[in-house]
Design an enzyme around this catalytic site. Structure first.
Site, PDB file in Angstrom:
ATOM      1  N   LEU A 150      -3.185   7.013  -6.101  1.00 34.31           N
ATOM      2  CA  LEU A 150      -2.711   6.024  -7.084  1.00 34.31           C
ATOM      3  C   LEU A 150      -1.234   5.712  -6.848  1.00 34.31           C
ATOM      4  O   LEU A 150      -0.380   6.009  -7.674  1.00 34.31           O
ATOM      5  CB  LEU A 150      -2.951   6.525  -8.514  1.00 34.31           C
ATOM      6  CG  LEU A 150      -2.888   5.447  -9.597  1.00 34.31           C
ATOM      7  CD1 LEU A 150      -4.110   4.536  -9.545  1.00 34.31           C
ATOM      8  CD2 LEU A 150      -2.775   6.081 -10.985  1.00 34.31           C
ATOM      9  N   GLY A 151      -0.957   5.098  -5.700  1.00 30.09           N
ATOM     10  CA  GLY A 151       0.406   4.623  -5.424  1.00 30.09           C
ATOM     11  C   GLY A 151       0.541   3.188  -5.895  1.00 30.09           C
ATOM     12  O   GLY A 151      -0.180   2.744  -6.788  1.00 30.09           O
ATOM     13  N   ARG A 152       1.456   2.458  -5.249  1.00 25.25           N
ATOM     14  CA  ARG A 152       1.687   1.061  -5.638  1.00 25.25           C
ATOM     15  C   ARG A 152       0.420   0.217  -5.499  1.00 25.25           C
ATOM     16  O   ARG A 152       0.046  -0.516  -6.409  1.00 25.25           O
ATOM     17  CB  ARG A 152       2.788   0.450  -4.749  1.00 25.25           C
ATOM     18  CG  ARG A 152       4.177   0.875  -5.104  1.00 25.25           C
ATOM     19  CD  ARG A 152       5.153   0.319  -4.072  1.00 25.25           C
ATOM     20  NE  ARG A 152       4.986   1.032  -2.814  1.00 25.25           N
ATOM     21  CZ  ARG A 152       5.966   1.656  -2.161  1.00 25.25           C
ATOM     22  NH1 ARG A 152       7.186   1.608  -2.633  1.00 25.25           N
ATOM     23  NH2 ARG A 152       5.748   2.295  -1.041  1.00 25.25           N
ATOM     24  N   ILE A 153      -0.238   0.335  -4.344  1.00 29.13           N
ATOM     25  CA  ILE A 153      -1.412  -0.510  -4.104  1.00 29.13           C
ATOM     26  C   ILE A 153      -2.585  -0.034  -4.960  1.00 29.13           C
ATOM     27  O   ILE A 153      -3.308  -0.850  -5.543  1.00 29.13           O
ATOM     28  CB  ILE A 153      -1.776  -0.528  -2.603  1.00 29.13           C
ATOM     29  CG1 ILE A 153      -0.612  -1.081  -1.777  1.00 29.13           C
ATOM     30  CG2 ILE A 153      -3.028  -1.378  -2.372  1.00 29.13           C
ATOM     31  CD1 ILE A 153      -0.793  -0.975  -0.260  1.00 29.13           C
ATOM     32  N   ARG A 173      -1.912  13.540  -5.833  1.00 23.74           N
ATOM     33  CA  ARG A 173      -1.478  14.938  -5.744  1.00 23.74           C
ATOM     34  C   ARG A 173      -1.156  15.513  -7.122  1.00 23.74           C
ATOM     35  O   ARG A 173      -1.396  16.667  -7.393  1.00 23.74           O
ATOM     36  CB  ARG A 173      -0.279  15.077  -4.804  1.00 23.74           C
ATOM     37  CG  ARG A 173      -0.725  15.364  -3.379  1.00 23.74           C
ATOM     38  CD  ARG A 173       0.397  15.260  -2.416  1.00 23.74           C
ATOM     39  NE  ARG A 173       0.962  13.908  -2.419  1.00 23.74           N
ATOM     40  CZ  ARG A 173       1.899  13.483  -1.591  1.00 23.74           C
ATOM     41  NH1 ARG A 173       2.405  14.294  -0.701  1.00 23.74           N
ATOM     42  NH2 ARG A 173       2.354  12.241  -1.653  1.00 23.74           N
ATOM     43  N   SER A 174      -0.634  14.671  -8.017  1.00 20.29           N
ATOM     44  CA  SER A 174      -0.380  15.123  -9.395  1.00 20.29           C
ATOM     45  C   SER A 174      -0.715  13.973 -10.346  1.00 20.29           C
ATOM     46  O   SER A 174      -0.704  12.809  -9.937  1.00 20.29           O
ATOM     47  CB  SER A 174       1.094  15.525  -9.556  1.00 20.29           C
ATOM     48  OG  SER A 174       1.911  14.448  -9.167  1.00 20.29           O
ATOM     49  N   ARG A 229      -6.648   3.670   5.659  1.00 21.93           N
ATOM     50  CA  ARG A 229      -6.688   3.957   7.091  1.00 21.93           C
ATOM     51  C   ARG A 229      -8.044   4.568   7.422  1.00 21.93           C
ATOM     52  O   ARG A 229      -8.553   5.399   6.664  1.00 21.93           O
ATOM     53  CB  ARG A 229      -5.585   4.962   7.476  1.00 21.93           C
ATOM     54  CG  ARG A 229      -4.192   4.383   7.547  1.00 21.93           C
ATOM     55  CD  ARG A 229      -4.042   3.419   8.724  1.00 21.93           C
ATOM     56  NE  ARG A 229      -2.701   2.853   8.818  1.00 21.93           N
ATOM     57  CZ  ARG A 229      -2.322   1.694   8.279  1.00 21.93           C
ATOM     58  NH1 ARG A 229      -3.180   0.968   7.594  1.00 21.93           N
ATOM     59  NH2 ARG A 229      -1.090   1.253   8.439  1.00 21.93           N
ATOM     60  N   GLU A 258      -9.825   1.298  15.686  1.00 20.85           N
ATOM     61  CA  GLU A 258      -9.872  -0.171  15.653  1.00 20.85           C
ATOM     62  C   GLU A 258      -9.511  -0.767  17.016  1.00 20.85           C
ATOM     63  O   GLU A 258      -8.636  -0.232  17.687  1.00 20.85           O
ATOM     64  CB  GLU A 258      -8.907  -0.679  14.573  1.00 20.85           C
ATOM     65  CG  GLU A 258      -9.360  -0.235  13.190  1.00 20.85           C
ATOM     66  CD  GLU A 258      -8.329  -0.529  12.099  1.00 20.85           C
ATOM     67  OE1 GLU A 258      -7.315  -1.200  12.386  1.00 20.85           O
ATOM     68  OE2 GLU A 258      -8.555  -0.076  10.977  1.00 20.85           O
ATOM     69  N   HIS A 276      -9.627  -5.351   9.322  1.00 18.10           N
ATOM     70  CA  HIS A 276      -8.276  -4.908   8.901  1.00 18.10           C
ATOM     71  C   HIS A 276      -7.427  -6.116   8.467  1.00 18.10           C
ATOM     72  O   HIS A 276      -6.423  -6.444   9.110  1.00 18.10           O
ATOM     73  CB  HIS A 276      -7.580  -4.122  10.022  1.00 18.10           C
ATOM     74  CG  HIS A 276      -6.430  -3.291   9.530  1.00 18.10           C
ATOM     75  ND1 HIS A 276      -6.091  -2.077  10.082  1.00 18.10           N
ATOM     76  CD2 HIS A 276      -5.543  -3.491   8.526  1.00 18.10           C
ATOM     77  CE1 HIS A 276      -5.040  -1.585   9.454  1.00 18.10           C
ATOM     78  NE2 HIS A 276      -4.679  -2.435   8.497  1.00 18.10           N
TER      79      HIS A 276
END
Ligand code: 8YV
Length: 310
Positions: A150-153, A173-174, A229, A258, A276
């Protein structure tokens, strides 16, 4: 190529860059391709993209290298630890591609649930005209979408899917300060999810994170979407799970090797396969290109990067 002392070459292109970025780099810095670079002395900046490598070998070939500027938010193609050891700084292109990649993640979730590209094939191959019935699909509303990373994207994709009425769960991770449901492992997230969406970074830390156990936890009604990825998913385990009906289907924008896509996937109607293209819009790629130039400019002017990593 300019190699005289008045205009020494300071920037080199390591490869994997789109034609318009190569043009910009040639016009602005007279930056040659690596293979056209004569004397590497004085080259302080290397620009790389499209998954082309910037590792120890490339660094060895450029003794004065001080910065690696990556065209892409993911930088698993750059050996950052080796760069740091040599005092070389690295930048990527965050933020400017968040919306485009999040759009594609959400679109793939909708596609695997509603069978959009499968329905397109159904019409084109004449199945509809022959009177065959397209199988019923699944609602997005009420589906549990598990965001792995759950990062920016990941956050932006979750926001889009909430608008469709999906219920958002996640693993990072947290736990983050969000109202969505946290799970403390990829297996636990997969077990709770109808669609598992991979949005982690690539690299050693996530290699094979989605393995047979995660796919089994997702289960025969569950779908996998990967726009991160290919290395994050054990591709052999994915093919085996699809073939055995241990998961329901997949939407994949990225692959382990790829542009090679396993032949077993090409034949399947329950997978959506994209080349991609998460960030591949005119607007987003131009914004990424501009951020690459901003980083090169900032480094050449004052020895700093605008969007450093690490
Ligand atoms: C690009 C990407 O395909 O940003 C990333 O990490 O995977 C994509 O935006 C690629 O990096 C273009 O070079």
């Amino acid at each position: 190529m300019t190699t005289d002392t008045q205009h020494p070459v300071r920037v080199v292109q390591l490869g994997g860059l789109m034609p318009f970025v190569r043009e910009w780099l040639s016009e602005r810095y007279a930056a040659p391709l690596r293979e056209d670079l004569g004397d590497p002395a004085g080259v302080t900046v290397a620009v790389v993209g499209g998954g082309a490598r910037a590792g120890a070998e490339e660094m060895d070939a450029l003794p004065d290298l001080r910065a690696i500027v990556n065209f892409g938010v993911g930088y698993d193609n750059v050996d950052v630890a080796e760069a740091q050891r040599r005092g070389i700084v690295v930048s990527n292109t965050p933020d400017v591609l968040t919306d485009a990649v999040a759009d594609l993640a959400a679109i793939l979730v909708v596609d695997v649930l509603r069978g959009i590209t499968a329905a397109d094939r159904f019409v084109r191959t004449g199945a509809w005209a022959r009177g065959e019935k397209m199988p019923l699909t699944r609602d997005v509303r009420g589906a549990v979408v598990g965001v792995l990373g759950l990062g920016r994207i990941g956050t932006a994709a979750a926001e889009r899917l909430e608008v469709f009425g999906a219920e958002i769960h996640y693993h990072s991770r947290s736990p983050k300060g969000v109202a969505w449901t946290y799970h403390d492992s990829p297996v636990a997230l997969a077990a709770a999810s109808d669609v598992l969406v991979v949005l982690t970074p690539g690299g050693a830390g996530t290699d094979g994170l989605v393995d047979a156990a995660v796919l089994d936890a997702l289960g025969p009604e569950g779908y996998l979407v990967n726009v991160a990825r290919g290395s994050v998913v054990d591709e052999d385990a994915l093919v085996a799970a699809l073939e055995a009906g241990r998961i329901a289907g997949a939407g994949l924008d990225v692959f382990a090797d790829e542009p090679r896509v396993p032949a077993a996937l090409l034949e399947r109607d329950d997978v959506v396969l994209l080349p991609h293209v998460g960030s591949a819009t005119v607007e987003t790629r131009e914004a990424m290109g501009r951020l690459v130039l901003d980083n090169v400019d900032a480094f050449l002017d004052r020895g700093e990067l605008v969007t450093p990593v690490g």
